[in-house]
Scaffold this motif. Structure first.
Motif, short mmCIF file in Angstrom:
data_model
loop_
_atom_site.label_atom_id
_atom_site.label_comp_id
_atom_site.label_asym_id
_atom_site.label_seq_id
_atom_site.Cartn_x
_atom_site.Cartn_y
_atom_site.Cartn_z
N ARG A 1 27.46 41.84 58.38
CA ARG A 1 28.12 42.93 57.65
C ARG A 1 28.02 42.64 56.15
NH1 ARG A 1 27.29 44.53 61.91
NH2 ARG A 1 28.73 45.38 63.47
N ALA A 2 26.98 43.18 55.53
CA ALA A 2 26.76 42.94 54.10
C ALA A 2 27.90 43.49 53.26
CB ALA A 2 25.43 43.57 53.67
N SER A 3 28.46 44.63 53.65
CA SER A 3 29.54 45.22 52.86
C SER A 3 30.76 44.31 52.83
CB SER A 3 29.92 46.58 53.45
OG SER A 3 30.31 46.45 54.82
N ARG A 4 31.04 43.64 53.95
CA ARG A 4 32.19 42.74 53.99
C ARG A 4 31.97 41.52 53.09
NH1 ARG A 4 34.27 41.24 59.90
NH2 ARG A 4 33.85 43.48 60.02
N ALA A 5 30.77 40.95 53.14
CA ALA A 5 30.47 39.79 52.29
C ALA A 5 30.48 40.18 50.82
CB ALA A 5 29.11 39.20 52.68
N LEU A 6 29.94 41.36 50.49
CA LEU A 6 29.94 41.79 49.09
C LEU A 6 31.36 42.10 48.61
CD1 LEU A 6 26.78 44.10 49.07
CD2 LEU A 6 27.03 41.84 48.01
N ALA A 7 32.21 42.61 49.47
CA ALA A 7 33.59 42.87 49.08
C ALA A 7 34.31 41.56 48.76
CB ALA A 7 34.32 43.61 50.20
N TRP A 8 34.10 40.53 49.62
CA TRP A 8 34.70 39.23 49.32
C TRP A 8 34.11 38.63 48.04
CZ3 TRP A 8 38.98 37.24 51.03
CH2 TRP A 8 39.46 37.58 52.30
N LEU A 9 32.81 38.81 47.81
CA LEU A 9 32.19 38.31 46.59
C LEU A 9 32.77 38.98 45.36
CD1 LEU A 9 30.04 36.66 45.11
CD2 LEU A 9 28.39 38.49 45.58
N ALA A 10 32.94 40.31 45.43
CA ALA A 10 33.53 41.02 44.30
C ALA A 10 34.96 40.57 44.06
CB ALA A 10 33.49 42.53 44.56
N ALA A 11 35.73 40.36 45.14
CA ALA A 11 37.11 39.89 44.98
C ALA A 11 37.14 38.49 44.37
CB ALA A 11 37.81 39.89 46.33
N ALA A 12 36.23 37.61 44.82
CA ALA A 12 36.19 36.25 44.26
C ALA A 12 35.82 36.27 42.78
CB ALA A 12 35.21 35.40 45.05
N MET A 13 34.89 37.12 42.42
CA MET A 13 34.49 37.21 41.01
C MET A 13 35.63 37.73 40.15
SD MET A 13 30.59 38.67 41.48
CE MET A 13 30.29 38.76 39.71
N ILE A 14 36.35 38.71 40.65
CA ILE A 14 37.48 39.26 39.88
C ILE A 14 38.55 38.21 39.68
CG2 ILE A 14 39.36 40.94 39.97
CD1 ILE A 14 37.41 42.85 41.37
N ALA B 1 39.75 36.53 36.11
CA ALA B 1 41.15 36.55 35.69
C ALA B 1 41.66 35.15 35.36
CB ALA B 1 42.00 37.19 36.79
N VAL B 2 41.31 34.16 36.21
CA VAL B 2 41.76 32.79 35.95
C VAL B 2 41.14 32.27 34.67
CG1 VAL B 2 41.67 30.42 36.83
CG2 VAL B 2 42.19 32.31 38.37
N MET B 3 39.87 32.57 34.46
CA MET B 3 39.20 32.10 33.24
C MET B 3 39.82 32.70 31.99
SD MET B 3 36.93 29.85 33.76
CE MET B 3 35.96 29.13 35.08
N VAL B 4 40.08 33.99 32.04
CA VAL B 4 40.65 34.65 30.84
C VAL B 4 42.05 34.14 30.55
CG1 VAL B 4 41.46 36.87 29.95
CG2 VAL B 4 39.23 36.72 31.06
N LEU B 5 42.86 33.92 31.58
CA LEU B 5 44.25 33.56 31.36
C LEU B 5 44.43 32.06 31.13
CD1 LEU B 5 45.93 35.81 34.07
CD2 LEU B 5 45.79 36.22 31.60
N TRP B 6 43.66 31.21 31.83
CA TRP B 6 43.92 29.77 31.72
C TRP B 6 42.67 28.92 31.51
CZ3 TRP B 6 45.93 32.37 36.19
CH2 TRP B 6 47.27 32.74 36.06
#
Length: 503
Positions: free
Chosen positions: A382-395, A399-404
């Motif tokens: 399921r490529a859509s599921r893997a890409l959704a997790w990838l997008a969530a991990a990147m976001i 966020a962690v990089m910008v804040l800390w």
């Protein structure tokens, strides 16, 4: 009516009328005698021959048996009869049941354009040299259980049900069917046998299918248990309710054309407190049967959740479990892979992994690993599921990089040394201080410049590269984690796409 005897034949024929009953159980009928008998049933040769109830149990037809265009208005019983010559039933009509159980057809058996309003029973019949059976249309069921076909044969049948359990083919055969629910459990195939659904009626204009009403003309195979699938090819059939458990050499079964399987329930379904949306794929009837009873405690009547219940529902002991279904999925997957049909085989791999994940006899660690694999990428399918997790991990990483993770400013090199007496050698040390953790309100940390730097860090992590940015301690560990996880998610997405386009 008494048995036909030579002494009383003339008187017997004299009183026969169209539609009369015939009772010739255990007699020997020659072609001449049978011709005289049938000729007495109509006044004009162009009239239709009509017979009421016909009983020929145990009769022996010593030569050609002619019943062409005959209409049997009652039951026609040829149980254990023997046809030593050609059995001619072309264009015959049976208004009720047709009984040919344990009949021996030593020569050709011509049932072309035959119509049976109710059931046609050929259980235990022997077709020694007949090259064709049909086209035959039947408003009920055609029973060929235990029938034996001794020569290459083409079977053409349009019926509601076709039972071929324990039938035996001693040569090649082609089954061309319409409408039927086919039962093949226990059939013996010694040579290649093909079973195909016909898209158009047999003998259009000459063999009306009105006796079958508005029934769906698709052919549905219901059971294959005990069949050696190494010699079986299925074309354009519906396998959504077929039970494969117990098939021998299932990995050698040939599936051709538009072969359909069952699908998971559509829409949202609740599994405990968690709503579920089932992934679209090909599924087996055995999985439906098991999922329809999975969940509640034994003894309770479980809700099916949209899954199709099996014949033993809700008996868990008699319903095929995951440990058996996983083997069926594996063998069907191999069958498609051997036929270079990798995309469709992917659905069976998904079902195989699903059954392994739910198999309580397997180690807990294996099932946990499969659960993670399923959640991240649908078992790499399921490529859509893997890409959704990838997008969530990147976001999350951004966020962690910008804040800390990113310092407010890049640290500048500092040179330190000790003042000494003039003329002596001086030693200086150049050092770059560790990036300071950003402080202050979050609104000051979220800027375009910092977001752009964080995005570069994340993109480099996805392709397993170091960004070269100065990072805080939190940022360093976050980058390490993203360089491990995000390329894996990208790889799973690529693997899922590859599985659907692989030749």
């Amino acid at each position: 009516m008494a048995h036909l005897e030579e002494a009383g034949r003339a008187a017997y024929l004299a009183v026969l009328a169209p539609g009369a009953d015939l009772d010739h159980r255990g007699t020997r009928l020659s072609q001449r005698l049978l011709g005289e008998l049938l000729s007495a049933l109509y006044d004009d040769p162009s009239d239709e021959v009509r017979i009421g109830t016909a009983r020929f149990e145990g009769a022996t037809f010593t030569s050609r048996a002619w019943f062409e265009s005959v209409t049997f208005t009652g039951d026609a019983n040829f149980h254990e009869a023997t046809f030593t010559g050609t059995a001619e039933f072309r264009s015959a009509t049976f208004a009720s049941d047709a009984w040919f159980q344990k009949v021996t057809f030593a020569d050709d058996a011509q049932f072309n354009a035959v119509t049976v309003a109710s059931d046609a029973r050929f259980s235990g019949a022997q077709f020694e040299t007949a090259p064709q059976l049909g086209p035959l249309r039947c408003g009920g069921a055609v029973w060929l259980d235990g029938a034996v076909f001794g020569a290459p044969v083409t079977v053409e049948i349009a019926a509601r049900t076709l039972s071929l359990e324990r039938a035996r083919w001693q040569s090649t055969a082609a089954l061309r069917l319409r409408y039927a629910e086919v039962h093949l459990a226990g059939a013996v195939l010694k040579y290649p046998v093909s079973l195909a659904a016909e898209s158009v009626p047999f003998l259009q204009g000459h063999l009306s299918e009105e006796v079958l009403g508005d029934r769906d003309p698709r052919v549905r195979v219901m059971a294959l248990g005990g069949v050696d699938a190494a010699h079986l090819a299925l074309t354009d059939v519906d396998l959504s309710k077929c039970r494969f458990a117990g098939v021998v050499h299932l990995d050698q079964l040939r599936l051709e054309g538009r072969t359909t399987f069952a699908s998971p329930p559509t829409g949202w379904h609740r599994h405990g407190p968690v709503p579920q949306l089932w992934s679209r794929r090909r599924t087996l009837a055995e999985e439906h049967h098991w999922r329809a009873i999975a969940g509640p405690a034994p003894g309770q009547q479980p809700p099916t959740g949209g899954w199709e219940p099996g014949p033993y529902h809700p008996d868990r002991a008699r319903t095929t479990g995951p440990e058996t279904v996983v083997a069926v999925y594996r063998q069907l997957r191999k069958s498609l892979e051997d036929g270079k049909n990798e995309p469709d085989a992917a659905d069976f791999y998904y079902g195989e992994c699903e059954m392994r994940r739910h198999d309580a006899t397997r180690p807990w660690g294996e099932r946990s690993l499969l659960t993670v694999y399923w959640a991240l990428s649908g078992y790499g399918l399921r490529a859509s599921r893997a890409l959704a997790w990838l997008a969530a991990a990147m976001i999350v990483t951004i966020a962690v990089m910008v804040l800390w993770g990113l310092p407010f400013s890049n640290p500048k090199p500092q040179i330190t040394g000790r003042q000494v007496v003039a003329g002596q050698q001086i030693t200086l040390t150049a050092d770059t201080p560790h990036p300071a953790k950003p402080t202050g309100p979050w609104t000051r940390r979220v800027t375009t410049e910092r977001s752009e730097k964080a995005l570069r860090v994340v993109i480099n992590s996805v392709v397993f590269r170091s960004s070269g940015q100065n990072l805080t301690t939190i940022g360093t560990y976050t980058e390490m984690a993203s360089r491990l996880a995000e390329p894996v998610l990208l790889g799973l997405a690529v693997l899922a796409v590859r599985s659907r386009v692989k030749r």
